[in-house]
Design an enzyme around this catalytic site. Structure first.
Site, PDB file in Angstrom:
ATOM      1  N   HIS A 149      -2.862   6.376   3.828  1.00 40.41           N
ATOM      2  CA  HIS A 149      -1.430   6.607   4.067  1.00 40.41           C
ATOM      3  C   HIS A 149      -1.033   7.947   3.434  1.00 40.41           C
ATOM      4  O   HIS A 149      -1.285   8.183   2.246  1.00 40.41           O
ATOM      5  CB  HIS A 149      -0.591   5.503   3.414  1.00 40.41           C
ATOM      6  CG  HIS A 149      -0.687   4.161   4.091  1.00 40.41           C
ATOM      7  ND1 HIS A 149      -1.357   3.933   5.272  1.00 40.41           N
ATOM      8  CD2 HIS A 149      -0.162   2.952   3.725  1.00 40.41           C
ATOM      9  CE1 HIS A 149      -1.246   2.648   5.608  1.00 40.41           C
ATOM     10  NE2 HIS A 149      -0.537   2.034   4.690  1.00 40.41           N
ATOM     11  N   CYS A 185       0.816  -1.229   0.000  1.00 40.84           N
ATOM     12  CA  CYS A 185       0.000   0.000   0.000  1.00 40.84           C
ATOM     13  C   CYS A 185       0.845   1.272   0.000  1.00 40.84           C
ATOM     14  O   CYS A 185       0.508   2.248  -0.682  1.00 40.84           O
ATOM     15  CB  CYS A 185      -0.920  -0.009   1.212  1.00 40.84           C
ATOM     16  SG  CYS A 185      -0.115  -0.509   2.735  1.00 40.84           S
TER      17      CYS A 185
HETATM   18  C1  2RA Z   1       0.991  -1.555   6.431  1.00 39.37           C
HETATM   19  N1  2RA Z   1       1.918  -3.595   5.626  1.00 39.37           N
HETATM   20  O1  2RA Z   1       1.817  -1.706   7.301  1.00 39.37           O
HETATM   21  C2  2RA Z   1       0.747  -2.792   5.665  1.00 39.37           C
HETATM   22  C3  2RA Z   1       0.201  -2.612   4.366  1.00 39.37           C
HETATM   23  N2  2RA Z   1       0.532  -3.657   3.476  1.00 39.37           N
HETATM   24  O2  2RA Z   1       0.407  -0.485   6.244  1.00 39.37           O
END
Ligand code: 2RA
Length: 344
Positions: A242, A150
């Site tokens: 994010h 992500c």
């Molecule tokens: C995270 N690993 O830590 C996850 C997303 N793949 O945001």
């Protein structure tokens, strides 16, 4: 005709997003669900602790969950979406590939394997031809396609737009939502009033996956892009979305206006789950923000903003919904590309 699909790992955070995104899908018909042994044999609504913000579709609630084993998945399934923990996926995905299933996987195992396409349809759709290589070399009747992590998906579209200016070196700091750590992270929110630096494995994934996605494919192998990528990844108490601060060194002169135009003009793709425009660029330097902007384009659009000149190029912020664009939505989009290009 509908493409019959299944979900491996259907009860987890990403599995639930798959179910949400597949409801009323124009091409895909959800026909199989698998999970761990403890869920097998139960109705889906009894097996899953449903946490997504829309109700479980009635037909899915009643479906029986199978074991994650090819013997428990009907033969007429054309495509499987995988959101298994990577250690489980590494063991069982090959069984499904040998049994002839096409798998679009969000799990992190094998993303950097030289014969496995790591694909974002708007960035490197041609890498799907690696399927020919994997079928030759591994003897699979099926096919395996991975989407990136992500945090990588959030940044790479913006880098792809900058590549015309000679992408030389990238530094990125991420502020990652707790849903990336699975639903236990969401319920506990134990990091309120805190942030966790150097979160597990994310930095290596961003550094390697970005270069594979932007790499050139000659029909036999991918040459990684030669830009240096350095990542610092941090968990913050945001639920979803994010946010990333990127510093991109460029070989050629490019003003913030040139960079904004390149991002705005970066082409999208004509697939059912793709946003009309891949990247939205804000004029307001205080955007994007996770809570305000993660749902843009039904959670599938990347946002950017705060583009400013540096001595060597530009710096900016970018954002994406981590469990939609960064996970389940990314796999669904790859599934749509596989269907569009006749792999299923
Ligand atoms: C995270 N690993 O830590 C996850 C997303 N793949 O945001």
């Amino acid at each position: 005709m509908a493409v019959r699909v299944g979900i491996l790992g259907a009860t987890g955070a990403v599995g639930q997003r798959f179910i949400q995104l597949l409801e009323d899908h124009p091409t895909f018909e959800l026909a199989a669900l698998t999970a761990s042994e403890s869920s097998a044999g139960k109705r889906y609504d009894e097996a899953a602790k449903w946490r997504v913000n829309t109700p479980i579709p009635d037909d899915v609630a009643e479906m029986e969950v199978g074991r994650t084993d090819p013997a428990d998945v009907p033969d007429d399934i054309d495509l499987l979406f995988s959101s298994l923990p990577s250690s489980v996926a590494a063991e069982v995905e090959p069984d499904f590939l040998e049994a002839g299933y096409v798998v679009s996987s969000n799990s992190s195992n094998d993303r950097m394997a030289p014969d496995v396409p790591l694909t974002i349809p708007e960035i490197n759709p041609g890498h799907l031809d690696l399927i020919e290589v994997q079928r030759d070399e591994r003897g699979w009747d099926g096919a395996l396609v991975k989407n990136p992590n992500c945090s990588t998906i959030t940044m790479v579209p913006t880098l792809a737009a900058l590549d015309q200016f000679g992408l030389d070196r990238v530094h990125v700091t991420t502020l990652q939502a707790v849903s990336g750590a699975g639903y236990d992270g969401v319920t506990s929110m134990e990091i309120i009033d805190n942030a966790i630096p150097h979160i597990g494995g994310e930095e290596e994934k961003m550094e390697s996956e970005s270069r594979k996605l932007l790499g050139t494919f000659d029909g036999a192998e991918v040459a990684l892009h030669d830009a240096e990528v350095n990542a610092s990844c941090n968990r913050i108490p945001t639920l979803d979305g994010h946010l990333e601060s990127v510093f991109a060194d460029l070989a050629e002169d490019a003003s913030p206006e040139d960079v904004a135009a390149a991002m705005r003009e970066y082409p999208g793709v004509d697939l059912p789950s793709a946003p009309e425009k891949l990247i939205h660029v804000f004029e307001d330097n205080f955007r994007p923000q996770p809570r305000l902007d993660r749902e843009r384009g039904d959670g599938m659009q990347i946002s950017a903003g705060g583009i400013q000149a540096t001595d060597r190029g530009v710096k900016y912020n970018c954002l994406a919904h981590n469990t939609i664009r960064g996970a389940a939505g990314a796999s669904v989009l790859n599934g749509e590309l596989l269907a569009e290009e006749g792999w299923i």
